[in-house]
Design a protein around this motif. Sequence first.
Motif, mmCIF file in Angstrom:
data_model
loop_
_atom_site.group_PDB
_atom_site.id
_atom_site.type_symbol
_atom_site.label_atom_id
_atom_site.label_comp_id
_atom_site.label_asym_id
_atom_site.label_seq_id
_atom_site.Cartn_x
_atom_site.Cartn_y
_atom_site.Cartn_z
ATOM 1 N N ILE A 141 -44.655 46.973 14.237
ATOM 2 C CA ILE A 141 -45.090 46.380 15.509
ATOM 3 C C ILE A 141 -44.036 46.643 16.577
ATOM 4 O O ILE A 141 -42.847 46.427 16.357
ATOM 5 N N GLY A 142 -44.489 47.097 17.736
ATOM 6 C CA GLY A 142 -43.612 47.223 18.898
ATOM 7 C C GLY A 142 -44.047 46.241 19.969
ATOM 8 O O GLY A 142 -45.245 46.059 20.197
ATOM 9 N N VAL A 143 -43.085 45.580 20.640
ATOM 10 C CA VAL A 143 -43.392 44.652 21.728
ATOM 11 C C VAL A 143 -42.506 44.985 22.936
ATOM 12 O O VAL A 143 -41.410 45.508 22.770
ATOM 13 N N PRO A 144 -42.986 44.665 24.160
ATOM 14 C CA PRO A 144 -42.264 45.102 25.367
ATOM 15 C C PRO A 144 -41.165 44.146 25.815
ATOM 16 O O PRO A 144 -41.203 43.600 26.915
ATOM 17 N N GLY A 145 -40.192 43.927 24.958
ATOM 18 C CA GLY A 145 -39.080 43.050 25.309
ATOM 19 C C GLY A 145 -38.007 43.105 24.247
ATOM 20 O O GLY A 145 -38.189 43.728 23.195
ATOM 21 N N PRO A 146 -36.873 42.447 24.475
ATOM 22 C CA PRO A 146 -35.793 42.432 23.485
ATOM 23 C C PRO A 146 -36.247 41.770 22.182
ATOM 24 O O PRO A 146 -36.964 40.765 22.207
ATOM 25 N N VAL A 147 -35.825 42.334 21.061
ATOM 26 C CA VAL A 147 -36.243 41.837 19.747
ATOM 27 C C VAL A 147 -35.016 41.590 18.878
ATOM 28 O O VAL A 147 -34.104 42.419 18.840
ATOM 29 N N SER A 148 -35.009 40.452 18.178
ATOM 30 C CA SER A 148 -34.057 40.267 17.093
ATOM 31 C C SER A 148 -34.638 40.987 15.885
ATOM 32 O O SER A 148 -35.588 40.510 15.260
ATOM 33 N N PHE A 149 -34.097 42.163 15.588
ATOM 34 C CA PHE A 149 -34.657 42.983 14.507
ATOM 35 C C PHE A 149 -34.536 42.264 13.169
ATOM 36 O O PHE A 149 -35.442 42.294 12.343
ATOM 37 N N ARG A 150 -33.426 41.558 12.998
ATOM 38 C CA ARG A 150 -33.195 40.840 11.740
ATOM 39 C C ARG A 150 -34.241 39.746 11.521
ATOM 40 O O ARG A 150 -34.728 39.525 10.421
ATOM 41 N N ASP A 151 -34.596 39.027 12.606
ATOM 42 C CA ASP A 151 -35.511 37.888 12.489
ATOM 43 C C ASP A 151 -36.970 38.251 12.736
ATOM 44 O O ASP A 151 -37.866 37.427 12.499
ATOM 45 N N PHE A 166 -41.153 33.613 18.984
ATOM 46 C CA PHE A 166 -42.385 33.501 18.195
ATOM 47 C C PHE A 166 -42.228 34.365 16.940
ATOM 48 O O PHE A 166 -41.873 35.549 17.044
ATOM 49 N N PRO A 167 -42.511 33.835 15.751
ATOM 50 C CA PRO A 167 -42.242 34.586 14.501
ATOM 51 C C PRO A 167 -43.283 35.667 14.234
ATOM 52 O O PRO A 167 -44.108 35.561 13.325
ATOM 53 N N VAL A 182 -40.676 44.496 13.120
ATOM 54 C CA VAL A 182 -40.920 44.372 14.558
ATOM 55 C C VAL A 182 -39.739 44.962 15.312
ATOM 56 O O VAL A 182 -38.581 44.730 14.946
ATOM 57 N N ASP A 183 -40.028 45.720 16.374
ATOM 58 C CA ASP A 183 -38.965 46.293 17.190
ATOM 59 C C ASP A 183 -39.439 46.360 18.633
ATOM 60 O O ASP A 183 -40.622 46.148 18.935
ATOM 61 N N ASN A 184 -38.522 46.686 19.515
ATOM 62 C CA ASN A 184 -38.845 46.927 20.916
ATOM 63 C C ASN A 184 -39.776 48.139 21.035
ATOM 64 O O ASN A 184 -39.653 49.106 20.289
ATOM 65 N N ASP A 185 -40.701 48.102 21.998
ATOM 66 C CA ASP A 185 -41.684 49.186 22.118
ATOM 67 C C ASP A 185 -41.040 50.540 22.418
ATOM 68 O O ASP A 185 -41.549 51.589 22.014
#
Length: 394
Positions: A141-151, A166-167, A182-185
Amino acid sequence: MSASRPENVHQARLLRLLRDEGPRSRAELGDVVHLSRSKLAVELDRLAELGLVETAGLAASRGGRRSSVVRLAPGLRFVAFDIGATSIDVAVTNGELEVLGHVSEDCDVRQGATVVLDRALDLLGKLRDEGLLPSVHGTGIGVPGPVSFRDGMPVVPPIMPGWDRFPVRDAISQELGCPVRVDNDVNIMALGELHAGLASGVDDFLLVKIGTGIGCGIVAGGAIHRGVSGSAGDIGHIRVDEAGPMCACGNTGCLEAYFGGAALARDATAAARDGSSPQLALLLADRAELTARDVAEAAAAGDAVAVRLVREGGRNVGQVLAGLVSFFNPGLVIVAGGVAGLGHTLLAEIRGVVYRRSPPLATGNLPIVLSELAGQAGVIGAARLISDHVFTDA
């Protein structure tokens, strides 16, 4: 249903080889992984038992008994969600990350995590109904914002109200019963370019995405560089001019405030309303607001204001990029995203500034190019992200 995972480093390496290189004979695999014939046979037989690989005929003779060809199991499936600021793309790939089905629709990320993820799952249901999903082995999953890759969750994303912490990973993993990453887009787009695009075989490159916002995927030594907290590459918030317009992040003069999709729409709409651009005024008469696509259309028709907006934007991007090139010394820069549809006028401005401002040693052999993956970089990269995880030893 989630599939088995490789049990050791040799099995993991064999799976990644078959993913990246396609079917190979046992002899060719043995040459690459440096295992004895008997050890290789043990590992491949175990992968077949786990349902991850299968035999597919015999290879051409290399001077002795013909070796059998091994390929990834044809039932392997990865799911990819590429969530942008204004759209969702959902795809299903096989184990070799070939896109078997791809659907997309407009969707405002500001509706919040629950609404947007439910829409993504509904779109996946369409692909499932087409028989493309006998099982799910993992979801990227990619989302358009900063991501805690670990969480596996967004962290204080400026354009994603209602998404903070949001988990995402855990929610989708529970829904689909498979591993999720999950990662940044922008990072997933960079992975897509690394796997199937112009960056294939390039170990150090930058992927600049110019969409609603502006971000940069950094690939160093063949791997994504995320930084300590996952915010590496957030170049849209590098300041261009202290006296510039207010940005969504709360600061002034950021690159994104000058030239993301939202900034371009703002400036184009202003030009349409004050009468300085007849072409943009004509387009605005038909719709509530203008987009980057409208600016591209007006620029292609020779509208002077639209061309100026594109060139000014390209110069601002080039100014920031010149600093990055001097610092990072990449072997390639790829420009992608919705606003990259402005094409070669934009690219020419970016190139001009970077080549003028960066040291000759850094730019002497530096291609700056538009992506050729036609909107699929994100979903291919999301599949690559989760396959990297699944194809490691458990």
